[in-house]
Write a protein that holds these residues in place. Structure first.
Motif, short mmCIF file in Angstrom:
data_model
loop_
_atom_site.label_atom_id
_atom_site.label_comp_id
_atom_site.label_asym_id
_atom_site.label_seq_id
_atom_site.Cartn_x
_atom_site.Cartn_y
_atom_site.Cartn_z
N SER A 106 0.84 -1.20 0.00
CA SER A 106 0.00 0.00 0.00
C SER A 106 0.87 1.24 0.00
N ALA A 107 0.48 2.18 -0.85
CA ALA A 107 1.15 3.48 -0.81
C ALA A 107 0.75 4.19 0.47
N PRO A 108 1.58 5.09 0.97
CA PRO A 108 1.20 5.85 2.17
C PRO A 108 -0.10 6.61 1.94
N ILE A 109 -0.92 6.67 2.97
CA ILE A 109 -2.19 7.37 2.87
C ILE A 109 -1.93 8.86 2.66
N ILE A 110 -2.57 9.43 1.66
CA ILE A 110 -2.38 10.85 1.35
C ILE A 110 -3.13 11.68 2.39
N PRO A 111 -2.46 12.59 3.06
CA PRO A 111 -3.12 13.41 4.08
C PRO A 111 -3.89 14.57 3.45
N MET A 112 -4.72 15.23 4.24
CA MET A 112 -5.38 16.46 3.78
C MET A 112 -4.29 17.48 3.49
N THR A 113 -4.27 17.99 2.28
CA THR A 113 -3.22 18.92 1.83
C THR A 113 -3.89 20.19 1.34
N TRP A 114 -3.40 21.34 1.82
CA TRP A 114 -4.06 22.60 1.54
C TRP A 114 -3.26 23.45 0.56
N VAL A 115 -3.98 24.17 -0.29
CA VAL A 115 -3.38 25.13 -1.21
C VAL A 115 -3.95 26.51 -0.89
N SER A 116 -3.09 27.47 -0.62
CA SER A 116 -3.52 28.84 -0.32
C SER A 116 -3.76 29.60 -1.63
N ILE A 117 -4.91 30.23 -1.74
CA ILE A 117 -5.32 30.86 -3.00
C ILE A 117 -5.88 32.26 -2.71
N ASP A 118 -5.54 33.22 -3.56
CA ASP A 118 -6.11 34.57 -3.49
C ASP A 118 -6.52 34.96 -4.91
N ASP A 119 -7.76 34.62 -5.27
CA ASP A 119 -8.27 34.85 -6.61
C ASP A 119 -9.42 35.85 -6.54
N PRO A 120 -9.29 37.04 -7.16
CA PRO A 120 -10.32 38.07 -7.04
C PRO A 120 -11.55 37.79 -7.91
N GLY A 121 -11.51 36.79 -8.77
CA GLY A 121 -12.61 36.54 -9.69
C GLY A 121 -12.23 36.96 -11.10
N VAL A 122 -13.14 36.78 -12.06
CA VAL A 122 -12.84 37.03 -13.48
C VAL A 122 -13.78 38.09 -14.03
N ASP A 123 -13.19 39.06 -14.71
CA ASP A 123 -13.96 40.12 -15.39
C ASP A 123 -14.12 39.72 -16.85
N ASP A 124 -15.20 38.97 -17.15
CA ASP A 124 -15.38 38.45 -18.50
C ASP A 124 -15.66 39.54 -19.53
N ASP A 125 -16.41 40.58 -19.14
CA ASP A 125 -16.81 41.59 -20.13
C ASP A 125 -15.94 42.84 -20.11
N GLY A 126 -14.93 42.87 -19.27
CA GLY A 126 -13.98 43.97 -19.28
C GLY A 126 -14.49 45.27 -18.70
N ASP A 127 -15.56 45.21 -17.87
CA ASP A 127 -16.08 46.46 -17.32
C ASP A 127 -15.44 46.82 -15.99
N GLY A 128 -14.41 46.10 -15.60
CA GLY A 128 -13.72 46.40 -14.35
C GLY A 128 -14.32 45.75 -13.13
N THR A 129 -15.40 44.99 -13.30
CA THR A 129 -16.06 44.30 -12.18
C THR A 129 -16.07 42.81 -12.46
N PRO A 130 -15.61 41.97 -11.49
CA PRO A 130 -15.65 40.53 -11.72
C PRO A 130 -17.06 40.05 -12.02
N ASP A 131 -17.19 39.19 -13.02
CA ASP A 131 -18.50 38.67 -13.39
C ASP A 131 -18.91 37.48 -12.54
N HIS A 132 -17.99 36.89 -11.84
CA HIS A 132 -18.37 35.92 -10.80
C HIS A 132 -17.34 36.01 -9.68
N GLU A 133 -17.77 35.59 -8.49
CA GLU A 133 -16.93 35.73 -7.31
C GLU A 133 -15.63 34.95 -7.43
N GLY A 134 -14.61 35.41 -6.73
CA GLY A 134 -13.34 34.70 -6.68
C GLY A 134 -13.28 33.82 -5.45
#
Length: 734
Positions: free
Chosen positions: A484-512
């Protein structure tokens, strides 16, 4: 008598006199504990040279004169001011006047005053007549004897703000109460009288300074501390984390390339564990009980291979009277009314005996383990080439660290682990019971390790013996291993994503998303650990083939009586898979276990309620649909969770044709923010509603049995909150 001798100098009544010059003396004498110090050079008694610190009583002749015994002699020399000295001396400290009176070469010691005494004019820590006139000094107040006297005022000699009565070293300004402690320098800077080698103050000194604390920065870690299973931390300082899974089996992970790589059970299989197997196998039709009180193999519905008609266990195996034992090694499991029990209290944790090779191998087959080969057994027992063992307990053996014939235990066997942990973290690799291996010698099977019945040389790591595979004895048991391979533990990735501005109006079109998200989808092993914990805390219960919520002691919110997961969820034969995506968690004997080899596969057949209950139990949460997408599309350039394009080498979707459907989490690489399987493997629950009326929730990511276009970051699917599926799981965030 020379030099115009005109003066006599005497010291008595506990006085101290120092003589460094002045008129010549015709006699000097000390009595009644008085002391005279002669300061100068070239002193001799009867032409015997004297040195600093010499006492004249050691050189004078003892004169016995009734009540006035004394030491007598003549001293010559030059006082410090140049005055010549050629003088008779007497010291009255013999007979009934024996005491501390003496005449000493040198200057009196300078006292260190820790108190300010009023009227101490000469700063000698005393207030006495010498402060008024240099006459006979009569001690009035001595702060070294009576520091609590009203006239004794403590001083702060080193200027650190703490007077001598509070400062444990008033000669060092860096030492005082509450000073910053410098650990491991042997100095008690903060005056707390605690060990300087116990930084975490748990009562155990650091191992690097002769103690038993393997982590001196954590007060919960020390030799003998309570071990917490499966957390990756060695609380009790035995060199290993306690790993518990598969019905309470404790594993030691070993990586010895070319010899053994995998997990081996830390302990020999106990009566309690084998009793559990017998009950499980009886229930599944994989054993029968004969009229002769032997347990035999049968062809039941468990998928593990059986040995039909072969002896597994002897229910009435007799004990031996030998090596201090009475009934030593006797069979301890009985059968009555369709139930197997360990009928002798206290023997639950003793190694099982009277089990055949067939019975040991059937146990392994039933739970997905195996017996080690004899060479794998030896590779583990003799530890490493850099630290080779002659016995499974080290380079030497005695009755304190191994149970063999010299140990004289009344039951023959002893509870597993009673003799300590050695090498790779295993117990009883020397003695207790011989252990079956999978290796063959003609018609026999090899056993290793020696037993309670045998002499020490049978416990040598190279010694081997053999028995018939159907034979049973009060000295033979077994331990198990798994690839058996060693059990994979809970592993965390730190993320700071403001969201995506699809239409270019300066406001994210969905949350980050700002926070931490689990790198991997939740695995069978992680959810199995949750189920065992929730079962113990009363937050879950088993209802047939379903696990449901209950209101237990954990503070996380529960979903009472809602389905959490399905234990018998079937797999699909599709897309190259057989039994693809099947439920891999089982329940038996009060424990949840994972099918061998599926610890690190993503969980399936878990409901939204079961996913959210996992989060609530540990303080996590499910991401919203848009948070999930913000992470999956990375900086807005990803079309899939694996990049701008997709293929079967970087994602598990339809066409990948993996035999189990799902694959070990992380098998297809890391993408974007450092995430795995955001495209394919299993759909993932989110916290977002599709339709509250029907209690349906949005899922994201695609899966092993869906086409590639379902794996786009903008695509979504759905599931009903109380339903379970062979393609749906979750990941968590916080």
């Amino acid at each position: 008598m020379s030099g115009g001798l005109v003066t006599q100098l005497a010291a008595d009544d506990n006085s101290i006199v120092s003589m460094s010059g002045g008129e010549a003396l015709f006699q000097i004498s000390a009595s009644v504990n008085g002391i005279i110090y002669l300061d100068g050079t070239g002193f001799a008694v009867d032409e015997t040279p004297l040195v600093e610190g010499d006492k004249l009583s050691n050189y004078g002749a003892l004169i016995e004169n009734g009540d006035y015994d004394y030491y007598d002699g003549r001293i010559t020399g030059t006082l410090a001011d140049g005055t010549a000295l050629d003088t008779q001396f007497r010291v009255y400290n013999a007979g009934q006047y024996a005491g501390t009176a003496d005449i000493i070469i040198g200057t009196p010691p300078v006292p260190v005053c820790h108190y300010k005494l009023m009227y101490d004019l000469n700063n000698d820590c005393r207030a006495d007549l010498a402060d008024l006139a240099l006459l006979s000094q009569v001690w009035l107040i001595d702060c070294s004897v009576d520091p609590g006297h009203a006239e004794c005022i403590p001083l702060d000699i080193d200027g650190d703000g703490f007077n001598a009565n509070l400062d444990c070293d008033d000669s060092n300004p860096n030492i005082y109460p509450d000073a910053e402690e410098i650990w491991y320098d042997g100095i008690n800077q903060n005056c707390d009288d605690e060990s300087d080698y116990d930084q975490d103050q748990d009562g155990f000194d650091s191992v690097s300074h002769g103690g038993t604390d393997c982590d001196d920065t954590n007060p919960t870690i020390y030799l003998g501390a309570t071990e917490i299973a499966n957390d990756g931390i060695d609380q009790d300082c035995d060199g290993f984390d306690l790993e518990v899974s598969s019905g309470g089996m404790v594993w030691s992970s070993i990586d010895e390339p070319g010899e053994f790589v995998g997990d081996m059970s830390k302990y020999e299989v106990t009566n309690a564990k084998y009793c559990q197997f017998l009950n499980d196998a009886f229930g599944s039709g994989d054993i029968t009980v004969g009229l002769d009180d032997f347990v035999y193999g049968a062809d039941g519905f468990n998928t593990g291979a059986d040995f039909v008609g072969d002896v597994y266990y002897d229910l009435i195996g007799p004990g031996y009277t030998y090596s201090g034992a009475t009934n030593g090694g006797a069979a301890r499991i009985s059968y009555d009314g369709g139930v197997f029990t360990v009928d002798d209290a206290g023997f639950e944790d003793h190694p099982v005996t009277y089990v055949s090779w067939y019975g040991a191998t059937a146990y392994c087959n039933y739970y997905g383990y195996r017996l080690p080969t004899e060479w794998e057994w030896q590779a583990v027992a003799d530890h490493t080439e850099a630290d080779p063992y002659d016995y499974g307990c080290g380079t030497d053996i005695d009755s304190i660290i191994a149970n063999y014939s010299d140990s004289t235990h009344p039951d023959g066997t002893a509870a597993v682990g009673d003799f300590g942990v050695y090498g790779y973290g295993l117990s009883d690799m020397a003695g207790n019971v011989w252990e079956w291996t999978s290796s063959v010698s003609g018609i026999y099977r090899i056993v290793r390790g020696g037993s309670w019945y045998n002499a020490d040389y049978y416990c040598d790591v190279t010694h081997r013996s053999s028995y018939s595979p159907s034979g049973t004895a009060g000295t033979v048991g077994f331990r198990v291993c798994r690839d058996s391979a060693p059990i994979i533990p809970m592993t965390w990735v730190s993320i700071d994503d403001p969201g995506v501005d699809d239409d270019g109006d300066g406001t994210p079109d969905h949350e980050g998303f700002t926070g931490e998200m689990s790198k991997y989808e939740t695995t069978n092993a992680q959810y199995c650990e949750f189920l065992n914990a929730a079962l113990a805390s009363g937050d879950a219960y088993v209802d047939g083939n379903y696990v449901k919520g209950s209101n237990g002691s954990n503070v996380g919110s529960d979903f009472v009586d809602e389905t959490y997961c399905r234990l018998d969820g079937p797999g699909y034969t599709d897309n190259g898979a057989t039994n693809g995506g099947a439920a891999r968690i089982n329940y038996s004997g009060g424990f949840f276990t994972v099918d061998n080899g599926f610890d690190n596969h993503p969980l399936t057949y878990v409901s939204w309620y079961g996913s959210t209950a996992f989060c609530n139990y540990y303080g996590y949460r499910l991401p919203t649909e848009w948070e999930w997408q913000a992470v999956a599309d990375y900086d807005g350039t990803f079309t899939y969770g694996c990049g701008t394009s997709i293929n079967n080498s970087i994602a598990n979707y339809q066409g990948s044709t993996h035999p189990d459907g799902t694959t070990v989490v992380g098998s297809f690489g890391t993408h974007g923010y450092g995430m795995c399987d955001m495209a394919g493997n299993v759909w993932e629950w989110t916290s977002s509603f599709l339709d509250p009326t029907y209690d349906s929730r949005i899922t994201c990511g695609g899966c092993w049995d869906f086409p590639f276009d379902y794996c786009t970051v903008s695509n979504w699917y759905y599931g009903y909150s109380d339903s379970t599926y062979n393609y749906l799981s979750f990941r968590v965030c916080r």
